[in-house]
Design an enzyme around this catalytic site. Structure first.
Site, PDB file in Angstrom:
ATOM      1  N   ARG A  40       0.792  -1.235   0.000  1.00 56.82           N
ATOM      2  CA  ARG A  40       0.000   0.000   0.000  1.00 56.82           C
ATOM      3  C   ARG A  40       0.826   1.287   0.000  1.00 56.82           C
ATOM      4  NH1 ARG A  40      -3.848  -1.072  -1.714  1.00 56.82           N
ATOM      5  NH2 ARG A  40      -5.652  -2.276  -1.118  1.00 56.82           N
ATOM      6  N   ARG A  86       6.556   5.681  -0.305  1.00 54.30           N
ATOM      7  CA  ARG A  86       6.668   6.859   0.564  1.00 54.30           C
ATOM      8  C   ARG A  86       8.067   6.930   1.155  1.00 54.30           C
ATOM      9  NH1 ARG A  86       1.948   4.758   2.603  1.00 54.30           N
ATOM     10  NH2 ARG A  86       0.083   5.497   1.504  1.00 54.30           N
ATOM     11  N   ASP A  97      -2.263  10.544  -0.826  1.00 56.29           N
ATOM     12  CA  ASP A  97      -2.566   9.412  -1.699  1.00 56.29           C
ATOM     13  C   ASP A  97      -3.333   9.914  -2.911  1.00 56.29           C
ATOM     14  OD1 ASP A  97      -1.315   7.790   0.076  1.00 56.29           O
ATOM     15  OD2 ASP A  97      -3.130   6.910   0.922  1.00 56.29           O
ATOM     16  N   GLU A 133       0.017   4.642  10.371  1.00 58.09           N
ATOM     17  CA  GLU A 133       0.160   6.074  10.663  1.00 58.09           C
ATOM     18  C   GLU A 133       0.741   6.304  12.051  1.00 58.09           C
ATOM     19  OE1 GLU A 133      -2.558   4.622   9.508  1.00 58.09           O
ATOM     20  OE2 GLU A 133      -3.361   5.756   7.796  1.00 58.09           O
TER      21      GLU A 133
HETATM   22  N1  UDP Z   1      -0.583   2.358  -3.763  1.00 59.11           N
HETATM   23  C1  UDP Z   1       0.483   1.979  -4.564  1.00 59.11           C
HETATM   24  N2  UDP Z   1       0.686   0.647  -4.775  1.00 59.11           N
HETATM   25  C2  UDP Z   1      -0.116  -0.317  -4.257  1.00 59.11           C
HETATM   26  C3  UDP Z   1      -1.207   0.079  -3.451  1.00 59.11           C
HETATM   27  C4  UDP Z   1      -1.392   1.427  -3.212  1.00 59.11           C
HETATM   28  O1  UDP Z   1       1.210   2.824  -5.061  1.00 59.11           O
HETATM   29  O2  UDP Z   1       0.113  -1.503  -4.508  1.00 59.11           O
HETATM   30  C5  UDP Z   1      -0.824   3.793  -3.534  1.00 59.11           C
HETATM   31  C6  UDP Z   1      -2.170   4.288  -4.051  1.00 59.11           C
HETATM   32  O3  UDP Z   1      -2.041   4.766  -5.379  1.00 59.11           O
HETATM   33  C7  UDP Z   1      -2.491   5.402  -3.079  1.00 59.11           C
HETATM   34  C8  UDP Z   1      -1.842   4.925  -1.785  1.00 59.11           C
HETATM   35  O4  UDP Z   1      -0.841   3.992  -2.155  1.00 59.11           O
HETATM   36  O5  UDP Z   1      -1.890   6.617  -3.482  1.00 59.11           O
HETATM   37  C9  UDP Z   1      -2.828   4.274  -0.829  1.00 59.11           C
HETATM   38  O6  UDP Z   1      -3.458   3.189  -1.469  1.00 59.11           O
HETATM   39  P1  UDP Z   1      -4.966   2.798  -1.188  1.00 59.11           P
HETATM   40  O7  UDP Z   1      -5.830   3.975  -1.418  1.00 59.11           O
HETATM   41  O8  UDP Z   1      -5.273   1.558  -1.936  1.00 59.11           O
HETATM   42  O9  UDP Z   1      -4.895   2.466   0.360  1.00 59.11           O
HETATM   43  P2  UDP Z   1      -6.048   2.704   1.423  1.00 59.11           P
HETATM   44  O10 UDP Z   1      -6.606   4.064   1.143  1.00 59.11           O
HETATM   45  O11 UDP Z   1      -7.032   1.621   1.182  1.00 59.11           O
HETATM   46  O12 UDP Z   1      -5.308   2.604   2.722  1.00 59.11           O
END
Ligand code: UDP
Length: 254
Positions: free
Chosen positions: A77, A82, A102, A203
Site C-alpha cells: 500500500r 513513501r 494518496d 500512521e
Molecule cells: N498504492 C500503490 N501501490 C499499491 C497500493 C497502493 O502505489 O500496490 C498507492 C495508491 O495509489 C495510493 C496509496 O498507495 O496513493 C494508498 O493506497 P490505497 O488507497 O489503496 O490504500 P487505502 O486508502 O485503502 O489505505
C-alpha cells in the site's frame, strides 16, 4: 517568505489512476508556490505518468522505487514508495512541509494553506467515506485552539493506537528527517514507514517517530473545526466499463 510544501504521492497502475492523478494535479496547480510534488512509482516510471506530470504545470519529481523482494507478499500500500520519497528529501535536504497525499483522496485547496504555517507537526480531522459502510467517520484530533486535546476514534481504533490520525491527516517539517537533535526527536534512527506493522497502525507507528506526544503537535485549522480533505475507499478492482468504453491505457481517460 512562503514555506515550501512537499507533497508525496505513491501511485500504481489501475483503471482510475489517470483520473486520480489528474484530479490531484489540478488541485496542486492551484496551490500557491513553492510546492514540490514527489510522485513515486514501483519498479519503473510509466510513460503515461511522466507525460501527465509534464503537462500538469506543477513542479515535480518522478521517483522510482525498486521492489524489495522480501516485500512481495506483504500488503504494501505505498509504504516503500513513501519511504523512497523520504530518502530523496533527506538526501537532498529539501526544506519544506512534508505531506503524504494518496492519489485517490479528495483535497480542498484550503487544506494546503492551512498546514503551510505549522512549525513541527500539524494534524487535522479527516472524513473517511466507505460506500460499503454507507457512512462517514472522522479520524483525527480534537483541538482547543491549536492544542490537540483528544482524538476522534472509531471501530478501527479500539485496537490500541497511540495517535488516531489518517495518512492524509498530518504534515511535518522536513528538517526533522535529518536533524534529530534540533527537534529533540525520540530517536536518531531514520524516520521511515514500516511494512511490518499491522493494518491500521501504519500512521501511528510513523508519527511516533516524529513526535513524542500531543504537546509537539499543532491542530489545524484553528480548533480543528473543519474538514478539509476526505479519504475515499473507492475500489476500482473488477471495474466493468460499458462496452466500447474500454481504455487501452489507464491514463487515456483525459
Ligand atoms: N498504492 C500503490 N501501490 C499499491 C497500493 C497502493 O502505489 O500496490 C498507492 C495508491 O495509489 C495510493 C496509496 O498507495 O496513493 C494508498 O493506497 P490505497 O488507497 O489503496 O490504500 P487505502 O486508502 O485503502 O489505505
Amino acid at each position: 517568505e512562503r514555506k515550501q510544501l512537499i507533497v508525496i504521492t505513491p501511485t500504481y497502475n489501475r483503471a482510475m489512476q489517470g483520473y486520480f492523478l489528474n484530479r490531484l494535479g489540478q488541485v496542486l496547480r492551484l496551490v500557491q508556490p513553492p510546492l514540490l510534488w514527489i510522485v513515486v512509482e514501483m519498479e519503473a516510471a510509466s510513460l503515461e505518468t511522466a507525460e501527465m506530470l509534464r503537462k500538469t504545470g506543477v513542479m515535480y519529481r518522478h521517483v522510482v522505487c525498486a521492489r524489495n523482494s522480501s516485500a512481495e507478499d506483504v500488503k504494501d500500500r505505498g509504504v516503500h514508495q513513501r519511504n523512497a520519497a523520504l530518502e530523496h528529501i533527506e538526501r537532498h535536504r529539501l526544506d519544506g512541509i512534508v505531506y503524504f497525499a494518496d492519489d485517490d483522496n479528495v483535497y480542498s485547496l484550503e487544506l494546503f494553506e492551512s498546514f503551510r504555517g505549522i512549525s513541527r507537526f500539524g494534524t487535522w480531522p479527516v472524513a473517511m467515506l466507505a460506500p460499503s459502510k454507507n457512512k462517514a467517520i472522522l479520524e483525527g484530533p480534537v483541538c482547543n485552539g491549536t492544542n490537540v486535546i483528544g482524538w476522534h476514534t472509531n471501530e478501527k481504533s479500539r485496537r490500541l493506537r497511540r495517535f488516531h490520525v489518517d495518512m492524509s491527516g498530518f504534515a511535518f517539517n522536513s528538517t526533522i528527517l535529518w536533524d534529530p537533535k534540533r527537534w529533540r526527536r525520540p530517536s536518531s534512527a531514520p524516520i521511515r514507514q514500516l511494512d511490518t506493522v499491522k493494518e491500521g497502525f501504519q500512521e501511528t507507528t510513523f508519527i511516533e517517530q516524529v513526535v513524542e506526544d500531543e504537546s509537539q503537535m499543532e491542530g489545524v485549522p484553528l480548533g480543528c473545526s473543519r474538514i478539509l480533505n476526505w479519504h475515499l475507499h473507492l475500489d476500482a478492482r473488477g471495474l466493468i466499463y460499458p462496452k466500447g468504453w474500454l481504455l487501452q491505457k489507464n491514463l487515456d481517460a483525459v
